[in-house]
Motif scaffolding. Structure first.
Motif, mmCIF file in Angstrom:
data_model
loop_
_atom_site.group_PDB
_atom_site.id
_atom_site.type_symbol
_atom_site.label_atom_id
_atom_site.label_comp_id
_atom_site.label_asym_id
_atom_site.label_seq_id
_atom_site.Cartn_x
_atom_site.Cartn_y
_atom_site.Cartn_z
ATOM 1 N N UNK A 18 0.843 -1.188 0.000
ATOM 2 C CA UNK A 18 0.000 0.000 0.000
ATOM 3 C C UNK A 18 0.887 1.250 0.000
ATOM 4 N N UNK A 19 0.247 2.407 -0.025
ATOM 5 C CA UNK A 19 0.991 3.656 -0.107
ATOM 6 C C UNK A 19 1.959 3.825 1.064
ATOM 7 N N UNK A 20 1.483 3.559 2.246
ATOM 8 C CA UNK A 20 2.310 3.738 3.443
ATOM 9 C C UNK A 20 3.542 2.830 3.409
ATOM 10 N N UNK A 21 3.340 1.582 2.999
ATOM 11 C CA UNK A 21 4.463 0.650 2.902
ATOM 12 C C UNK A 21 5.477 1.123 1.863
ATOM 13 N N UNK A 22 4.984 1.569 0.718
ATOM 14 C CA UNK A 22 5.882 2.055 -0.324
ATOM 15 C C UNK A 22 6.639 3.301 0.145
ATOM 16 N N UNK A 23 5.922 4.236 0.756
ATOM 17 C CA UNK A 23 6.561 5.469 1.234
ATOM 18 C C UNK A 23 7.634 5.148 2.263
ATOM 19 N N UNK A 25 9.322 2.258 2.576
ATOM 20 C CA UNK A 25 10.435 1.581 1.896
ATOM 21 C C UNK A 25 11.278 2.595 1.126
ATOM 22 N N UNK A 26 10.614 3.541 0.453
ATOM 23 C CA UNK A 26 11.334 4.565 -0.314
ATOM 24 C C UNK A 26 12.144 5.458 0.628
ATOM 25 N N UNK A 27 11.525 5.903 1.714
ATOM 26 C CA UNK A 27 12.192 6.777 2.680
ATOM 27 C C UNK A 27 13.386 6.083 3.329
ATOM 28 N N UNK A 28 13.221 4.775 3.639
ATOM 29 C CA UNK A 28 14.336 4.019 4.213
ATOM 30 C C UNK A 28 15.496 3.928 3.234
ATOM 31 N N UNK A 29 15.184 3.726 1.962
ATOM 32 C CA UNK A 29 16.230 3.668 0.946
ATOM 33 C C UNK A 29 16.875 5.044 0.784
ATOM 34 N N UNK A 30 16.081 6.104 0.831
ATOM 35 C CA UNK A 30 16.610 7.469 0.690
ATOM 36 C C UNK A 30 17.592 7.789 1.820
ATOM 37 N N UNK A 31 17.354 7.245 2.996
ATOM 38 C CA UNK A 31 18.236 7.498 4.135
ATOM 39 C C UNK A 31 19.609 6.845 3.951
ATOM 40 N N UNK A 32 19.709 5.896 3.034
ATOM 41 C CA UNK A 32 20.966 5.190 2.811
ATOM 42 C C UNK A 32 21.796 5.767 1.669
ATOM 43 N N UNK A 49 8.080 9.290 -8.540
ATOM 44 C CA UNK A 49 8.007 7.833 -8.645
ATOM 45 C C UNK A 49 6.573 7.323 -8.584
ATOM 46 N N UNK A 50 5.625 8.182 -8.268
ATOM 47 C CA UNK A 50 4.248 7.754 -8.047
ATOM 48 C C UNK A 50 3.447 7.659 -9.331
ATOM 49 N N UNK A 51 2.491 6.738 -9.332
ATOM 50 C CA UNK A 51 1.558 6.595 -10.434
ATOM 51 C C UNK A 51 0.163 6.384 -9.864
ATOM 52 N N UNK A 52 -0.840 6.637 -10.668
ATOM 53 C CA UNK A 52 -2.235 6.342 -10.354
ATOM 54 C C UNK A 52 -2.674 6.687 -8.958
ATOM 55 N N UNK A 53 -3.236 5.692 -8.255
ATOM 56 C CA UNK A 53 -3.800 5.948 -6.924
ATOM 57 C C UNK A 53 -2.769 6.437 -5.906
ATOM 58 N N UNK A 67 8.873 13.547 5.681
ATOM 59 C CA UNK A 67 9.777 12.903 6.630
ATOM 60 C C UNK A 67 9.037 12.403 7.862
ATOM 61 N N UNK A 68 7.939 13.034 8.239
ATOM 62 C CA UNK A 68 7.230 12.635 9.448
ATOM 63 C C UNK A 68 6.218 11.522 9.214
ATOM 64 N N UNK A 69 6.023 11.095 7.977
ATOM 65 C CA UNK A 69 5.083 9.995 7.720
ATOM 66 C C UNK A 69 5.625 8.715 8.269
ATOM 67 N N UNK A 70 4.720 7.885 8.746
ATOM 68 C CA UNK A 70 5.144 6.553 9.193
ATOM 69 C C UNK A 70 4.048 5.566 8.964
#
Length: 70
Positions: A18-23, A25-32, A49-53, A67-70
């Motif tokens: 879902x969106x939260x999981x993707x966000x 995963x993306x944020x964790x990768x961005x931190x690296x 990187x986003x599409x559609x819904x 940054x504050x999303x979790x």
């Protein structure tokens, strides 16, 4: 291997996340990323990187700080 900003730009949501999981995963990768990204770079890069819904979901939360999303 340390991810680059190119890897972040090419990321896409997985079919089973879902969106939260993707966000997250993306944020964790961005931190690296080897050269840390500025906050002003993070949100536009993520939105590209986003599409559609997922894009619609991001627009609904545009007033929140990514940054504050979790």
């Amino acid at each position: 291997m340390v991810p680059s900003s190119i890897v972040l730009q090419d990321m896409e949501p997985r079919s089973n996340e879902n969106f939260r999981q993707y966000a997250r995963r993306w944020r964790d990768m961005a931190a690296q990323v080897q050269h840390p990204l500025l906050e002003s770079e993070v949100t536009p890069m993520f939105v590209e990187t986003l599409t559609g819904p997922f894009y619609d979901h991001m627009l609904n939360h545009a007033t929140k700080d990514f940054v504050t999303w979790s």
